[in-house]
Enzyme design. Structure first.
Site, PDB file in Angstrom:
ATOM      1  CD  GLU A   1      -2.933  -1.052   2.024  1.00 35.09           C
ATOM      2  OE1 GLU A   1      -2.824  -0.426   3.328  1.00 35.09           O
ATOM      3  OE2 GLU A   1      -3.804  -2.150   2.176  1.00 35.09           O
TER       4      GLU A   1
ATOM      5  CD  GLU B   1      -4.434  -5.707   1.892  1.00 30.20           C
ATOM      6  OE1 GLU B   1      -5.282  -5.168   2.754  1.00 30.20           O
ATOM      7  OE2 GLU B   1      -3.129  -5.466   1.825  1.00 30.20           O
TER       8      GLU B   1
END
Length: 876
Positions: free
Chosen positions: A480, A546
C-alpha cells in the site's frame, strides 16, 4: 550459497569421482545465555574449553522467545492473555533480549576440501565467532541478509569445534501502542513490521530476535557454485495437453575459487538427459559469473498453476568438474513455464498469463506461517495444500512480514500456487497516512528504513535465493505504498533487471499499474461481513489485492486457546447494532458478525454460535468468489482475499485456525472457486456457469431444483449448455419462482452440471431465506437419520460415505472430522476433499480424508450436522 536444494535433501552423496559433498543443518544441541549474565568476549566463549554448565538449551532456528517458551520461562503467548505476562522489549531495553547462542559440532577437513558456514537469517544484528576467532569483520545487520563464511582454515584438527553467535535485537524496537506496527518505528529497520502489533496480532515481545532461519555446514571441493540462475522461455500460447514446441533454458551461475591458484575446469548444466557446458578458468580468490550456452528442451512438460494443468518439475543440476572430479554441484527442480503480465483495457487492470494463457487470479493474502518464526517443512506443506484445496491459484506475501523461505516455495511449486512476493514495507508504518499513533510524522516515515543501502543489498540477496522457483510470479515493492525512490528505482530498474528480468514488478500492492482505481479510496477492501448480493452487484477494484470477511472457528477451535470462562458467545444488540464480546476475544482481534447470526436464531451458547457462524462463513466466501467470477474479464482480472491464514490465534481472516483446523470458510471457498462451477447470482437470481479452465466445455446438462424443509423437490428446469475456456456466462433467470418458493420458510436450491455420462461435474447447494430474510425453516427442519460407511483405503487415507434415504429431509451441513479414539479431539491436520457437506434425499456423498498416522491406533470418524445427530464411527 546452497539453498536451492529441496527441503527433504539435507545432505547427499554424488557419483564416484566426486568429493563427498554434504549439506547438514546445525539445528540441535545449541545452548544460550543472556548478556545480562555473560560478560566474557566472543573469542573466549567460542573456545571449546569454555564451560557452558549454567547455559540453557536453545531453539535454533528460533528466537529468544521460542527458547524461553521451550524452557518454560514464559507462558504460551498464543493462549488467552498470556502475552500480557511477557515483558516487552520496549520497556525492558534491548539487553534483556540480547543473547549468546553456542553450538559445539564435529567437523574436520580432508585434502582438497573446502568447508562453508551459512546463515540464512539472523534478526537483527550479530557477531560470529568460531574456535576463538571472529568471522565477520564488522557487525552484521539486517534480518534478510544471508551470511556465508569459508571456515576451512579455522576448523580444529581434532574435529571438535565451537560456534558462538551474539544476536542483538532490532535497533528500533518500536512502542507497541496499539497502532498498525505500533508507533511505526519498527520500520526503521530492514526487518518485518508486524512484530510491534497489528490489527490481527498483539506485539511479539522480543520482536523475534534470534537465529531465526537455518544454519548450514557445506563441504565442497576447491571450486564452489553459488546462486545459479535458471530462466525458462516458453514462447507462444500453449495448452496443457498434447505435444509442445521447444522451450529454451538459460543458465548462469556464480563460481567461486577461494584458493591461491587459478583453477581450470568444466561448468555444466544437465536436465532431462541433455547437457550444456563450458570450459572456464577462475582466478584465485575470486568469484565469476558464468553464462552457459542456451539449452533447447524438446517437447517439454510444462508447469501450470493449479486447476489449469500439471505441475511438472524437472530434476536438474549445475556441476563444476575439476581434474575429472566434481568439485561442486547444485541440484535444482526446474519448472518450465513463462509468466506474462499484460494490461486489460476493458477492466483497466493487469492480467496474468502463464505460458501464453491468461489466468483469472483467485488468491489469498499470506502473512507468515508462524508469528514466532517456528517454521517446518510439514507446516508449510500443509498450509499451501489447504490453499490448493480452496481452489486458489495465488498467494500474496504481505509486505509487513518477510521474504518467504525456499521451503514455502517448494510447496507452492508442488501444489501449483503462484506467488506475489512483496518487499518489506507498509503504508501504515512508512507514511502513507497521517496517524496520531505514530512517533514520527509522514515526511520522516516516508524515508524509512534508516539504511537504504542495506535494504537494496538484502533485496538483491533474497532475489537470488528464490528466483528459480516457477511458482514465483510477481514482485511487489511493498504494501500500500511505494518504497522511497532511491530504493524503488534501483530495485526495479537495476537489481531486478539484472538478477531476474522475467517477472512483473508492481510498485506497490494497490498501485494503479496493477488495478486502476477510478473509484477513490485506498484501492482495496472492504474487509468486513457483507450482504451476499453485494459481492455480485458492487463493483470494486478490477484487480483487488485485499478484500475479505469474517472467519471464526467452531467451539473446538476456540477452546484450544481460551479458558472456559472466556468461552462466551458474542451478544448482538438488535437496537444498537453492536456486539458485546469477551475481553479475550477482543484481545485476539475478533471481527464482528454483526446481525448475521440472528437470521438463524439468536445463539444459545458458544457451541450454537460457532455452528451458526460456519453457515455464515461458508456463504460469505462462496459468494465472494462467485461474485468476482461472475464478472471475470469485464469487471475483474483477479481478486486476493484478505486474508486466508493466521500465524497467531487471531479471530479474523482465516480459512483454518493456527492449529491447522479448517473451518467452513475453506470449503465455501473450495466450492465457489471450483474451476468449472454452476452458481446462483444472489443479486439478480440468475443461474450462471464459470469455466476457469483452458478447455471448451461441451454438452453440459444444467439441472436446477428446490427442496423444501421436508424433502419435497420442485424442478426449475434443465437443459444442455456449453461454455468456452476462461469464460463466465448466464444460463437462465429463476427470479420469480425462487422468491415464491422461499417466501414462507426458506428453501434449498440445488444447482448441478452433468456431463454426457450423467456424472456430476459441479454440485452447489444454497439455503435461501424466507421473505423476512430469516432462515426460519432451518430451525424446524426434521432430523435426518442417515447411513454412514467408513473404510480405510490406504495408510493415512479414509473414505466416508453418507447415505440419506428417500423421503428424508436434506441432511444438512455435515462437518466430518477424524478424532482421537480416547479423547475424541480432532486429529490435525487432516485434508478433506470436501466438508460441511449436505446430502439430498435418496442420494449419497463420499468424502476422502487424508492424514498422517501418528500411532497404530485407528482414529474415529466424527460427524456433526445441522439436523444430523453427533456421532463417532469406527473405521473398517
Amino acid at each position: 550459497m546452497k539453498f536451492l536444494f529441496t527441503y527433504f535433501s539435507l545432505f547427499f552423496l554424488v557419483h564416484f569421482n566426486t568429493f563427498a559433498q554434504r549439506f547438514y543443518e546445525l539445528n540441535s544441541g545449541w545452548k544460550c545465555n543472556t548478556i545480562l549474565k555473560i560478560k566474557d568476549s566472543g573469542t573466549t566463549i567460542s573456545t571449546p574449553a569454555y564451560s557452558l554448565s549454567d547455559w540453557i538449551p536453545a531453539v535454533v532456528p528460533g528466537t529468544v522467545l521460542t527458547t524461553m517458551l521451550e524452557n518454560k520461562q514464559i507462558p504460551d503467548p498464543f493462549i488467552g492473555m498470556n502475552n500480557e505476562k511477557i515483558p516487552d522489549i520496549f520497556k525492558t531495553g534491548n539487553d534483556y533480549y540480547t543473547y549468546w547462542f553456542v553450538k559445539d559440532f564435529s567437523e574436520s577437513v580432508k585434502s582438497g576440501e573446502e568447508v562453508w558456514l551459512h546463515f540464512r537469517g539472523v534478526n537483527y544484528s550479530s557477531d560470529i565467532f568460531l574456535n576463538g576467532k571472529k568471522l565477520n569483520a564488522k557487525k552484521h545487520s539486517g534480518m534478510f541478509l544471508r551470511q556465508s563464511f569459508n571456515i576451512t582454515s579455522l576448523l580444529q584438527k581434532t574435529g571438535t569445534n565451537r560456534l558462538a553467535v551474539i544476536v542483538y535485537p532490532p535497533d528500533e524496537v518500536g512502542n507497541p501502542n496499539g497502532g498498525q506496527g505500533g508507533d511505526g518505528a519498527i520500520a526503521k529497520n530492514v526487518a518485518h513490521q508486524y512484530v510491534a502489533g497489528w490489527d490481527w496480532i498483539q506485539p511479539v515481545r522480543d520482536r523475534n530476535t534470534g537465529i531465526w532461519d537455518k544454519v548450514i555446514i557445506e563441504k565442497t571441493g576447491k571450486v564452489n557454485i553459488k546462486n545459479p540462475h535458471i530462466i525458462t522461455l516458453v514462447p507462444g500460447q500453449r495448452k496443457p495437453e498434447g505435444a509442445q514446441k521447444p522451450a529454451t533454458i538459460k543458465v548462469s551461475t556464480e563460481v567461486e575459487n577461494p584458493s591461491n591458484t587459478a583453477l581450470k575446469g568444466t561448468l555444466s548444466f544437465t536436465i532431462d538427459g541433455k547437457k550444456v557446458s563450458k570450459e572456464i578458468t577462475i582466478r584465485p580468490h575470486s568469484t565469476s559469473e558464468i553464462t552457459l550456452p542456451d539449452l533447447l528442451l524438446e517437447n517439454p512438460k510444462l508447469w501450470w498453476p493449479y486447476g489449469y494443468g500439471a505441475q511438472h518439475l524437472y530434476p536438474s543440476k549445475v556441476q563444476f568438474v575439476l581434474n575429472g572430479t566434481v568439485s561442486d554441484e547444485e541440484k535444482i527442480n526446474v519448472g518450465v513455464r513463462e509468466i506474462q503480465a499484460d494490461w486489460n483495457s476493458v477492466t483497466r487492470s493487469k492480467q496474468i498469463s502463464v505460458n501464453g494463457q491468461r489466468v483469472f487470479i483467485k488468491g489469498g493474502n499470506w502473512i507468515i506461517s508462524d508469528a514466532m518464526l517456528r517454521f517446518t517443512d510439514a507446516r508449510y506443506d500443509a498450509e499451501v495444500r489447504f490453499h490448493r484445496d480452496m481452489n486458489l491459484n495465488l498467494l500474496r506475501i504481505w509486505g509487513g512480514a518477510l521474504t518467504e523461505r525456499p521451503e514455502f516455495y517448494n510447496a507452492c511449486d508442488k501444489y501449483g500456487i503462484l506467488v506475489m512476493q512483496d518487499f518489506w514495507g507498509s503504508g501504515d508504518c512508512n507514511g502513507r497516512w497521517t496517524d496520531p499513533m505514530k512517533r514520527d510524522d509522514q515526511w520522516v516515515r516516508r524515508k524509512y528504513p534508516d539504511d537504504h543501502n542495506l535494504f537494496l543489498e538484502s533485496a538483491a540477496d533474497q532475489i537470488k535465493m528464490i528466483r528459480n522457483y516457477p511458482s514465483l510470479a510477481i514482485w511487489c515493492g511493498g504494501n500500500e505504498i511505494t518504497l522511497p525512490q532511491d530504493i524503488m528505482l534501483p530495485l526495479r530498474d537495476s537489481i531486478l533487471t539484472k538478477l531476474d528480468g522475467t517477472r512483473w514488478f508492481v510498485d506497490y500492492s494497490n498501485s494503479d499499474d496493477m488495478s486502476f482505481n477510478s473509484l477513490g479510496g485506498n484501492g482495496d477492501g472492504p474487509y468486513g461481513i457483507q450482504p451476499l448480493k453485494r459481492f455480485f452487484e458492487y463493483r470494486t477494484w478490477p484487480f483487488n489485492s485485499e478484500i475479505g470477511s469474517v472467519g471464526v472457528g467452531d467451539y473446538e477451535s476456540l477452546e484450544r486457546f481460551m479458558s472456559k470462562e472466556n468461552l462466551v458467545a458474542p451478544v448482538y444488540n438488535t437496537k444498537s447494532k453492536k456486539e458485546t464480546v469477551d475481553s479475550v476475544w477482543d484481545y485476539h482481534k475478533y471481527i464482528g458478525y454483526g446481525g448475521y447470526i440472528e437470521p438463524y436464531g439468536k445463539a444459545k451458547d458458544l457451541r450454537d454460535f460457532g455452528k451458526k457462524a460456519q453457515l455464515v462463513n461458508y456463504d460469505q466466501y462462496r459468494s465472494l468468489m462467485e461474485g468476482f467470477s461472475a464478472h471475470m474479464w469485464d469487471w475483474y482480472t483477479g481478486v486476493i482475499i484478505w486474508k486466508t491464514q493466521n500465524p497467531w490465534t487471531s479471530l479474523r481472516g482465516q480459512m483454518y485456525d493456527y492449529y491447522l483446523d479448517p473451518n467452513a470458510c475453506l470449503y465455501g471457498l473450495h466450492n465457489g472457486s471450483a474451476p468449472l462451477h454452476v452458481m446462483f447470482n444472489q443479486a439478480d437470481s440468475t443461474i450462471m456457469i464459470t469455466n476457469n479452465t483452458f478447455k471448451h466445455q461441451y454438452d453440459l446438462m444444467w439441472v436446477a431444483k428446490t427442496i423444501d424443509m421436508n424433502g419435497k423437490e420442485t424442478s426449475l428446469g434443465q437443459a444442455f449448455a456449453e461454455i468456452g475456456p476462461s469464460t463466465t456466462r448466464m444460463i437462465t433467470p429463476i427470479n420469480n419462482s425462487i422468491r415464491e418458493l422461499a417466501k414462507k420458510e426458506g428453501v434449498f436450491l440445488s444447482l448441478r452440471l452433468l456431463n454426457l455420462d450423467k456424472e456430476i461435474v459441479s454440485d452447489n447447494l444454497y439455503w435461501l431465506p424466507d421473505s423476512e430474510g430469516n432462515y426460519s425453516g432451518l430451525n424446524t427442519i426434521p432430523k435426518a437419520e442417515i447411513g454412514i460407511k467408513t473404510r480405510q483405503v490406504a495408510k493415512g487415507k479414509v473414505e466416508v460415505t453418507l447415505s440419506n434415504p428417500a423421503k428424508n429431509p436434506v441432511a444438512f451441513f455435515n462437518r466430518l472430522s477424524l478424532v482421537d479414539p480416547k479423547t475424541k479431539k480432532r486429529i490435525l491436520p487432516v485434508f478433506y476433499d470436501d466438508n460441511y457437506i449436505s446430502v439430498l434425499p435418496g442420494e449419497n456423498k463420499t468424502v476422502v480424508m487424508d492424514y498422517t498416522p501418528s500411532s497404530q491406533e485407528m482414529p474415529l470418524v466424527s460427524l456433526e450436522g445441522w439436523n444430523v445427530k453427533e456421532q463417532f464411527i469406527e473405521i473398517k
